[in-house]
Design a protein around this motif. Structure first.
Motif, PDB file in Angstrom:
ATOM      1  N   ALA A   1      10.439 -14.035 -16.983  1.00  0.00           N
ATOM      2  CA  ALA A   1      11.194 -12.869 -16.519  1.00  0.00           C
ATOM      3  C   ALA A   1      10.662 -12.337 -15.197  1.00  0.00           C
ATOM      4  N   ASN A   2       9.391 -12.541 -14.941  1.00  0.00           N
ATOM      5  CA  ASN A   2       8.783 -12.047 -13.708  1.00  0.00           C
ATOM      6  C   ASN A   2       9.018 -12.949 -12.506  1.00  0.00           C
ATOM      7  N   HIS A   3       9.678 -14.073 -12.727  1.00  0.00           N
ATOM      8  CA  HIS A   3      10.010 -14.974 -11.608  1.00  0.00           C
ATOM      9  C   HIS A   3      11.446 -15.458 -11.830  1.00  0.00           C
ATOM     10  N   GLU A   4      12.375 -14.707 -11.251  1.00  0.00           N
ATOM     11  CA  GLU A   4      13.798 -14.934 -11.523  1.00  0.00           C
ATOM     12  C   GLU A   4      14.264 -16.380 -11.328  1.00  0.00           C
ATOM     13  N   PRO A   5      13.810 -17.101 -10.295  1.00  0.00           N
ATOM     14  CA  PRO A   5      14.263 -18.485 -10.172  1.00  0.00           C
ATOM     15  C   PRO A   5      13.901 -19.337 -11.398  1.00  0.00           C
ATOM     16  N   ASP A   6      12.701 -19.131 -11.947  1.00  0.00           N
ATOM     17  CA  ASP A   6      12.323 -19.866 -13.159  1.00  0.00           C
ATOM     18  C   ASP A   6      13.125 -19.397 -14.357  1.00  0.00           C
ATOM     19  N   LEU A   7      13.358 -18.104 -14.465  1.00  0.00           N
ATOM     20  CA  LEU A   7      14.150 -17.570 -15.565  1.00  0.00           C
ATOM     21  C   LEU A   7      15.531 -18.206 -15.588  1.00  0.00           C
ATOM     22  N   ILE A   8      16.164 -18.258 -14.435  1.00  0.00           N
ATOM     23  CA  ILE A   8      17.516 -18.828 -14.339  1.00  0.00           C
ATOM     24  C   ILE A   8      17.486 -20.326 -14.611  1.00  0.00           C
ATOM     25  N   ALA A   9      16.530 -21.028 -14.017  1.00  0.00           N
ATOM     26  CA  ALA A   9      16.441 -22.479 -14.210  1.00  0.00           C
ATOM     27  C   ALA A   9      16.160 -22.819 -15.671  1.00  0.00           C
ATOM     28  N   CYS A  10      15.278 -22.064 -16.294  1.00  0.00           N
ATOM     29  CA  CYS A  10      14.977 -22.296 -17.706  1.00  0.00           C
ATOM     30  C   CYS A  10      16.212 -22.066 -18.566  1.00  0.00           C
ATOM     31  N   ALA A  11      16.886 -20.963 -18.340  1.00  0.00           N
ATOM     32  CA  ALA A  11      18.089 -20.656 -19.119  1.00  0.00           C
ATOM     33  C   ALA A  11      19.113 -21.779 -19.001  1.00  0.00           C
ATOM     34  N   GLN A  12      19.312 -22.272 -17.794  1.00  0.00           N
ATOM     35  CA  GLN A  12      20.258 -23.374 -17.606  1.00  0.00           C
ATOM     36  C   GLN A  12      19.796 -24.626 -18.334  1.00  0.00           C
ATOM     37  N   ALA A  13      18.508 -24.923 -18.246  1.00  0.00           N
ATOM     38  CA  ALA A  13      17.973 -26.143 -18.843  1.00  0.00           C
ATOM     39  C   ALA A  13      18.059 -26.134 -20.367  1.00  0.00           C
ATOM     40  N   ILE A  14      17.894 -24.965 -20.972  1.00  0.00           N
ATOM     41  CA  ILE A  14      17.935 -24.917 -22.434  1.00  0.00           C
ATOM     42  C   ILE A  14      19.266 -24.394 -22.964  1.00  0.00           C
ATOM     43  N   ASP A  15      20.242 -24.330 -22.076  1.00  0.00           N
ATOM     44  CA  ASP A  15      21.617 -23.995 -22.444  1.00  0.00           C
ATOM     45  C   ASP A  15      21.739 -22.601 -23.076  1.00  0.00           C
ATOM     46  N   THR A  16      21.183 -21.622 -22.367  1.00  0.00           N
ATOM     47  CA  THR A  16      21.316 -20.238 -22.794  1.00  0.00           C
ATOM     48  C   THR A  16      21.507 -19.384 -21.549  1.00  0.00           C
ATOM     49  N   THR A  17      21.323 -18.096 -21.677  1.00  0.00           N
ATOM     50  CA  THR A  17      21.484 -17.201 -20.530  1.00  0.00           C
ATOM     51  C   THR A  17      20.164 -16.491 -20.243  1.00  0.00           C
ATOM     52  N   PRO A  18      19.968 -16.065 -19.003  1.00  0.00           N
ATOM     53  CA  PRO A  18      18.789 -15.244 -18.714  1.00  0.00           C
ATOM     54  C   PRO A  18      18.733 -13.992 -19.592  1.00  0.00           C
ATOM     55  N   ALA A  19      19.878 -13.394 -19.845  1.00  0.00           N
ATOM     56  CA  ALA A  19      19.915 -12.193 -20.689  1.00  0.00           C
ATOM     57  C   ALA A  19      19.421 -12.488 -22.101  1.00  0.00           C
ATOM     58  N   ALA A  20      19.733 -13.655 -22.624  1.00  0.00           N
ATOM     59  CA  ALA A  20      19.269 -14.028 -23.961  1.00  0.00           C
ATOM     60  C   ALA A  20      17.755 -14.196 -23.979  1.00  0.00           C
ATOM     61  N   LEU A  21      17.192 -14.739 -22.908  1.00  0.00           N
ATOM     62  CA  LEU A  21      15.739 -14.887 -22.830  1.00  0.00           C
ATOM     63  C   LEU A  21      15.056 -13.521 -22.741  1.00  0.00           C
ATOM     64  N   ILE A  22      15.630 -12.618 -21.978  1.00  0.00           N
ATOM     65  CA  ILE A  22      15.077 -11.257 -21.862  1.00  0.00           C
ATOM     66  C   ILE A  22      15.184 -10.540 -23.212  1.00  0.00           C
ATOM     67  N   ALA A  23      16.310 -10.700 -23.880  1.00  0.00           N
ATOM     68  CA  ALA A  23      16.477 -10.076 -25.197  1.00  0.00           C
ATOM     69  C   ALA A  23      15.465 -10.637 -26.189  1.00  0.00           C
ATOM     70  N   ALA A  24      15.213 -11.932 -26.126  1.00  0.00           N
ATOM     71  CA  ALA A  24      14.217 -12.547 -27.001  1.00  0.00           C
ATOM     72  C   ALA A  24      12.828 -11.970 -26.715  1.00  0.00           C
ATOM     73  N   GLN A  25      12.519 -11.783 -25.454  1.00  0.00           N
ATOM     74  CA  GLN A  25      11.226 -11.183 -25.097  1.00  0.00           C
ATOM     75  C   GLN A  25      11.114  -9.777 -25.694  1.00  0.00           C
ATOM     76  N   GLU A  26      12.159  -9.008 -25.593  1.00  0.00           N
ATOM     77  CA  GLU A  26      12.140  -7.647 -26.127  1.00  0.00           C
ATOM     78  C   GLU A  26      11.945  -7.649 -27.639  1.00  0.00           C
ATOM     79  N   ILE A  27      12.603  -8.553 -28.322  1.00  0.00           N
ATOM     80  CA  ILE A  27      12.464  -8.651 -29.780  1.00  0.00           C
ATOM     81  C   ILE A  27      11.030  -9.028 -30.151  1.00  0.00           C
ATOM     82  N   LEU A  28      10.471  -9.982 -29.454  1.00  0.00           N
ATOM     83  CA  LEU A  28       9.116 -10.454 -29.776  1.00  0.00           C
ATOM     84  C   LEU A  28       8.045  -9.470 -29.361  1.00  0.00           C
ATOM     85  N   SER A  29       8.372  -8.570 -28.461  1.00  0.00           N
ATOM     86  CA  SER A  29       7.396  -7.574 -27.989  1.00  0.00           C
ATOM     87  C   SER A  29       7.283  -6.384 -28.925  1.00  0.00           C
ATOM     88  N   ARG A  30       8.162  -6.273 -29.874  1.00  0.00           N
ATOM     89  CA  ARG A  30       8.151  -5.111 -30.790  1.00  0.00           C
ATOM     90  C   ARG A  30       6.969  -5.146 -31.721  1.00  0.00           C
TER      91      ARG A  30
END
Length: 95
Positions: free
Chosen positions: A66-95
């Motif tokens: 999340a702290n490096h947007e180009p990697d966030l976007i590239a990762c999301a594309q590579a694993i067939d999800t969205t950057p928003a889904a990765l951020i939401a997952a981070q928020e869930i795991l941070s609780r």
């Protein structure tokens, strides 16, 4: 099929962990990116190995992306999800 809901949010810790594990695999697939992960997070290899099932460690992996947007976007594309889904997952795991 990836564990994201149509609105880009996961409905459980298990779904968030699945996305985090996929993101970790993507991150470690390239040596320079893996080295940067270890350097910037302060996580060492042993801690990473031991912490694969730890929500806090997995949240740190997603925060790294999340702290490096180009990697966030590239990762999301590579694993067939969205950057928003990765951020939401981070928020869930941070609780």
């Amino acid at each position: 099929m990836r564990p994201d809901q149509p609105n880009g949010k996961q409905d459980s810790v298990n779904d968030a962990m699945t996305l985090a594990l996929m993101a970790l695999g993507w991150t470690l697939a390239e040596e320079s990116r893996a080295d940067r992960l270890l350097a910037l997070t302060g996580i060492d290899v042993e801690t990473l190995r031991a912490g694969v099932g730890d929500p806090a460690i997995m949240a740190a992996i997603l925060a790294f992306l999340a702290n490096h947007e180009p990697d966030l976007i590239a990762c999301a594309q590579a694993i067939d999800t969205t950057p928003a889904a990765l951020i939401a997952a981070q928020e869930i795991l941070s609780r």
